[in-house]
Design a protein around this motif. Structure first.
Motif, mmCIF file in Angstrom:
data_model
loop_
_atom_site.group_PDB
_atom_site.id
_atom_site.type_symbol
_atom_site.label_atom_id
_atom_site.label_comp_id
_atom_site.label_asym_id
_atom_site.label_seq_id
_atom_site.Cartn_x
_atom_site.Cartn_y
_atom_site.Cartn_z
ATOM 1 N N LYS A 23 -11.251 0.477 7.357
ATOM 2 C CA LYS A 23 -9.881 0.903 7.112
ATOM 3 C C LYS A 23 -9.676 1.181 5.632
ATOM 4 O O LYS A 23 -10.136 0.430 4.782
ATOM 5 C CB LYS A 23 -8.907 -0.178 7.594
ATOM 6 C CG LYS A 23 -8.900 -0.350 9.103
ATOM 7 C CD LYS A 23 -7.940 -1.449 9.528
ATOM 8 C CE LYS A 23 -7.926 -1.597 11.049
ATOM 9 N NZ LYS A 23 -7.008 -2.674 11.487
ATOM 10 N N CYS A 24 -8.977 2.253 5.338
ATOM 11 C CA CYS A 24 -8.685 2.695 3.967
ATOM 12 C C CYS A 24 -9.943 3.055 3.182
ATOM 13 O O CYS A 24 -9.891 3.224 1.966
ATOM 14 C CB CYS A 24 -7.874 1.630 3.205
ATOM 15 S SG CYS A 24 -6.220 1.356 3.892
ATOM 16 N N VAL A 58 -0.133 12.481 -15.124
ATOM 17 C CA VAL A 58 -0.575 13.699 -14.440
ATOM 18 C C VAL A 58 -0.697 13.508 -12.922
ATOM 19 O O VAL A 58 -0.144 14.281 -12.148
ATOM 20 C CB VAL A 58 -1.933 14.174 -15.005
ATOM 21 C CG1 VAL A 58 -2.407 15.425 -14.278
ATOM 22 C CG2 VAL A 58 -1.819 14.421 -16.501
ATOM 23 N N VAL A 59 -1.423 12.486 -12.500
ATOM 24 C CA VAL A 59 -1.658 12.247 -11.072
ATOM 25 C C VAL A 59 -0.976 10.952 -10.655
ATOM 26 O O VAL A 59 -1.205 9.904 -11.252
ATOM 27 C CB VAL A 59 -3.164 12.167 -10.757
ATOM 28 C CG1 VAL A 59 -3.378 11.931 -9.267
ATOM 29 C CG2 VAL A 59 -3.869 13.431 -11.207
ATOM 30 N N GLY A 60 -0.160 11.027 -9.628
ATOM 31 C CA GLY A 60 0.576 9.865 -9.157
ATOM 32 C C GLY A 60 -0.299 8.862 -8.433
ATOM 33 O O GLY A 60 -1.441 9.156 -8.065
ATOM 34 N N PRO A 61 0.225 7.673 -8.202
ATOM 35 C CA PRO A 61 -0.522 6.622 -7.516
ATOM 36 C C PRO A 61 -0.603 6.869 -6.014
ATOM 37 O O PRO A 61 0.062 7.772 -5.483
ATOM 38 C CB PRO A 61 0.293 5.366 -7.821
ATOM 39 C CG PRO A 61 1.696 5.876 -7.924
ATOM 40 C CD PRO A 61 1.584 7.235 -8.572
ATOM 41 N N SER A 62 -1.407 6.055 -5.335
ATOM 42 C CA SER A 62 -1.472 6.125 -3.877
ATOM 43 C C SER A 62 -1.682 4.729 -3.311
ATOM 44 O O SER A 62 -2.285 3.870 -3.957
ATOM 45 C CB SER A 62 -2.594 7.053 -3.406
ATOM 46 O OG SER A 62 -3.859 6.522 -3.743
ATOM 47 N N MET A 63 -1.169 4.527 -2.108
ATOM 48 C CA MET A 63 -1.308 3.246 -1.416
ATOM 49 C C MET A 63 -1.729 3.497 0.025
ATOM 50 O O MET A 63 -1.156 4.347 0.711
ATOM 51 C CB MET A 63 0.016 2.483 -1.397
ATOM 52 C CG MET A 63 0.595 2.136 -2.733
ATOM 53 S SD MET A 63 2.168 1.256 -2.509
ATOM 54 C CE MET A 63 2.755 1.220 -4.213
ATOM 55 N N ILE A 111 -1.897 6.048 4.837
ATOM 56 C CA ILE A 111 -1.365 6.295 3.504
ATOM 57 C C ILE A 111 0.157 6.128 3.579
ATOM 58 O O ILE A 111 0.826 6.845 4.315
ATOM 59 C CB ILE A 111 -1.714 7.715 3.005
ATOM 60 C CG1 ILE A 111 -3.231 7.901 2.955
ATOM 61 C CG2 ILE A 111 -1.107 7.950 1.615
ATOM 62 C CD1 ILE A 111 -3.953 6.964 2.011
ATOM 63 N N ILE A 112 0.678 5.193 2.808
ATOM 64 C CA ILE A 112 2.118 4.934 2.859
ATOM 65 C C ILE A 112 2.853 5.486 1.642
ATOM 66 O O ILE A 112 4.057 5.751 1.715
ATOM 67 C CB ILE A 112 2.413 3.425 3.024
ATOM 68 C CG1 ILE A 112 1.751 2.596 1.910
ATOM 69 C CG2 ILE A 112 1.934 2.935 4.380
ATOM 70 C CD1 ILE A 112 2.075 1.113 1.979
ATOM 71 N N LEU A 153 5.459 -0.685 7.920
ATOM 72 C CA LEU A 153 6.108 -0.306 6.668
ATOM 73 C C LEU A 153 7.619 -0.422 6.838
ATOM 74 O O LEU A 153 8.202 0.127 7.773
ATOM 75 C CB LEU A 153 5.727 1.115 6.276
ATOM 76 C CG LEU A 153 6.381 1.673 5.010
ATOM 77 C CD1 LEU A 153 5.934 0.891 3.783
ATOM 78 C CD2 LEU A 153 6.042 3.150 4.839
ATOM 79 N N MET A 154 8.267 -1.139 5.916
ATOM 80 C CA MET A 154 9.700 -1.360 6.001
ATOM 81 C C MET A 154 10.492 -0.438 5.075
ATOM 82 O O MET A 154 11.514 0.118 5.454
ATOM 83 C CB MET A 154 10.020 -2.823 5.664
ATOM 84 C CG MET A 154 9.348 -3.829 6.580
ATOM 85 S SD MET A 154 9.419 -5.524 5.940
ATOM 86 C CE MET A 154 11.188 -5.803 5.879
#
Length: 225
Positions: A55-56, A78-83, A89-90, A114-115
């Motif tokens: 997973k992930c 420049v590049v945003g974060p990811s989770m 991908i949330i 995800l809340m």
């Protein structure tokens, strides 16, 4: 009539033999008898030698009693974060739900749903929005944080203490353009083991004015009722 029949049979046998020789010579086909049952089994399940996907895309699989996650901080401005949480991908730039400052996702600690997500500009935004968001978090909620650009200019003592109560040991030290990844929970009694903090230091920065990207993955335990 008898000789005519024998000639016809010989001609058919000769044709079949010639055809077999042609196929064997030019296609080099290897034949293998496979039962229908074994074919269905091989088609339905991956080979034992085929690597299992985690997973992930994490390096290790997580036990059933925990959730898999991966958090990647922003790269400079420049590049945003990811989770990623439980292979979904949330928050990310592709989902268009990240931005400058602190990017926060709230996840149900029992079922992994995800809340809520939020983006809080810590350079020129209103700190009250972040305070209201943090104060409303319910017990048992998993809190995932990833920084982008600047996570700390507007961060006051009250906000830092709220993050500390969620298990952070670095929120009190965050400064201008630091990089920070954090996974904690409301009601956590000890410091969270899931936290990364990289200082903005000109002599060590990978980018011009920002430290390098942080990437953190792991297995966060489920909340047992």
């Amino acid at each position: 009539m008898r000789w005519t029949g024998l000639i016809r049979i010989a001609a058919v046998l000769f044709s079949l033999g010639t055809a077999w020789l042609f196929v064997h010579t030019y296609f080099n086909t290897s034949w293998k008898v496979v039962s229908l049952r074994s074919w269905l089994v091989c088609s339905s399940f991956p080979s034992e030698t085929q690597p299992l996907r985690t997973k992930c895309g994490n390096q290790k699989s997580c036990p059933e009693s925990s959730f898999a996650f991966k958090v990647i901080s922003g790269a400079a401005n420049v590049v945003g974060p990811s989770m990623c949480f439980e292979n979904t991908i949330i928050m990310s730039g592709v989902k268009n739900n990240v931005g400058r400052g602190l990017n926060i996702a709230l996840v149900n600690g029992t079922n992994g749903q995800l809340m809520k997500t939020g983006v809080f500009d810590m350079y020129s935004g209103d700190i009250k929005l972040l305070l209201d968001f943090l104060k409303a978090i319910q017990s048992g909620t998993i809190v995932i944080v990833a920084s982008y650009d600047d996570p700390a200019t507007k961060l006051n003592d009250e906000a830092r203490k709220l993050f500390t109560s969620l298990g952070s040991s670095h929120a009190s030290k965050l400064a201008f353009r630091d990089n920070w990844n954090f996974v904690g929970a409301k009601g956590l009694k000890n410091e969270s083991p899931f936290e990364q903090h990289l200082k903005n230091e000109a002599a060590k920065n990978k980018y011009d004015g920002w430290p390098e990207v942080l990437e953190m993955e792991g297995c966060v335990p489920k909340k047992m009722d």
